[in-house]
Structures are given as C-alpha cells and as structure tokens.
Enzyme design. Sequence first.
Site, PDB file in Angstrom:
ATOM      1  CG  HIS A  43      42.857  47.485  47.488  1.00  0.00           C
ATOM      2  ND1 HIS A  43      42.883  46.109  48.074  1.00  0.00           N
ATOM      3  CD2 HIS A  43      43.231  48.298  48.123  1.00  0.00           C
ATOM      4  CE1 HIS A  43      42.821  46.244  49.644  1.00  0.00           C
ATOM      5  NE2 HIS A  43      43.160  47.489  50.035  1.00  0.00           N
ATOM      6  CD  GLU A  70      40.722  43.979  45.624  1.00  0.00           C
ATOM      7  OE1 GLU A  70      40.327  42.577  45.367  1.00  0.00           O
ATOM      8  OE2 GLU A  70      42.343  44.141  45.726  1.00  0.00           O
ATOM      9  CB  THR A 114      49.629  43.366  50.639  1.00  0.00           C
ATOM     10  OG1 THR A 114      49.078  42.312  49.716  1.00  0.00           O
ATOM     11  CG2 THR A 114      49.983  42.172  51.783  1.00  0.00           C
ATOM     12  CG  HIS A 207      46.291  38.430  48.722  1.00  0.00           C
ATOM     13  ND1 HIS A 207      46.812  39.265  49.169  1.00  0.00           N
ATOM     14  CD2 HIS A 207      48.000  38.085  49.309  1.00  0.00           C
ATOM     15  CE1 HIS A 207      47.277  40.049  49.884  1.00  0.00           C
ATOM     16  NE2 HIS A 207      48.187  38.743  49.815  1.00  0.00           N
ATOM     17  CG  ASP A 208      50.696  36.106  47.799  1.00  0.00           C
ATOM     18  OD1 ASP A 208      50.859  37.072  47.342  1.00  0.00           O
ATOM     19  OD2 ASP A 208      50.586  35.697  49.050  1.00  0.00           O
TER      20      ASP A 208
END
Length: 254
Positions: A43, A70, A114, A207-208
Amino acid sequence: MISLSVNVNKIALIRNSRPGNNPDLLAHVHRCIASGVHGITVHPRPDQRHIRAEDCYQISEAIDLEFNIEGNPLAGAMASGQPDVGDYPGFVKLIEDIKPAQCTLVPDSNEQLTSDHGFDLSGDNTQLKELISHFKAQGSRVSLFMDADVRQIERAATIGADRVEFYTGPYADACVHSPAAGASVFNQYKKAAEVAIANGLEVNAGHDLNLDNLGQFKHLPGLLEVSIGHAIVVDALEYGIDETLRKYLDVIAL
C-alpha cells in the site's frame, strides 16, 4: 480455499528507519513466498514512508504469484502539506505500469496513518467508475475497500468492481472486548458478504485480522482472500517470521 496475501509495508517501514537496505524487503518477500503464502500486498503512499514506488516495480518483477497494490486513485500525489514525494509517480501510474493481478482501491487521505474506513458511494461515483473500468481494461481485478454496510455494498456492484475488501477494524476491536461482541459484529459482516455475493461481487477482507480473531472470520461466506501485514510482523517478534506464517496458513486451512 482462502488465500493469504502478506502486506509487507511494515517491513519496508523498518528498513526506512535507517540508511541502507536492512531488512532486505525483497529477501523477505521471497521468504514469505517460500513459506507458502498466496500473494503479496503493498500500500504505497505519496510520502513513501514505507513502501516506495521502486519497491512496487521490483516486487512485480521478482514474483510469480498474485501481487495486490492498494491505494487511493482519487488522492493527488502532490497534495498540499505533503513532504517531498521524490519519484512517487502516483497510484494510477503505478497500476498502469505494473498491471498487478489485483488493485484494491482505498479511500484514505494522504495524511492518514492507516486506512480506517471504506468508501462512501452515496454521491457521484463517475470518476471512480471510470477508473475501475480503466484498471480492468488493463487486466487488473479491482477490489473496493468497504465497510460492512449493505447499502454501500449494493452500490459497489453497480460501478463495476469485481470484489470488495471488507475493512475489518470494527470486528477486530469488538473481539478485544469479548467473544460475544466479536460474534455480534461478525454477523454484520456475514450479512454484508451475502449481499455482495448476491450482487455478483467476490469477497476479500483485511485490517487488524490476527491469530486470535481470524479463526472466526475465516467462516465469512465467500471469503477468498485475507490481507494481513501489521499483525504478522508483530507476531514475528515472538515466533519468528517462518513460524508466524505457518501459524496463519494453518488457521485459514483448518
């Protein structure tokens, strides 16, 4: 089968904290591949604080498995207040030059630490629709970073996206509070995934996600790919990178 795409941003971030090339990003990309992962994700951002434009080109030339880039195609590379971006050519040119197997479009600003939300498609999506068509015409599959919002998912299907990548931050946060909270939020994603599939969209997530919450989320209907980076680097501090990747592959394979 669910694919694991490893986001190598944090490895690049560590490298960039000192002069030189330590850790060697490409060496770690190949190490991930040797461990059996299914893809590599990056990203890049205009300030090039982690992945740099040159990394994107080098990774593309060095690997044979799926490459996912990304970024936000609607954010200007030279936005006001940005530091010197040097040779960053902009997200659109990166996709045009590299033609990755997948590009994931994310609505983050240049200033964000982020990604923390999906697209809001309630307004005029003409420019985004044109970009999706443009990237697809070059051979890249296009995924939109989205919240688990049924109405937004339905709109994503109307502007030509191939996939949606669910922003899983809210799910991960809920899991920290309690298993029941995590299960409740997971059901929201389940409904959104069912709507995506009904509207002809394929499903990714990221994500996470980590070793503690991935075991439940892998049961999301139609889930094809998870993109994980930060948690893998954190877990590698305890287990080492090879053992960490084995653990993640084991979770999604069970």
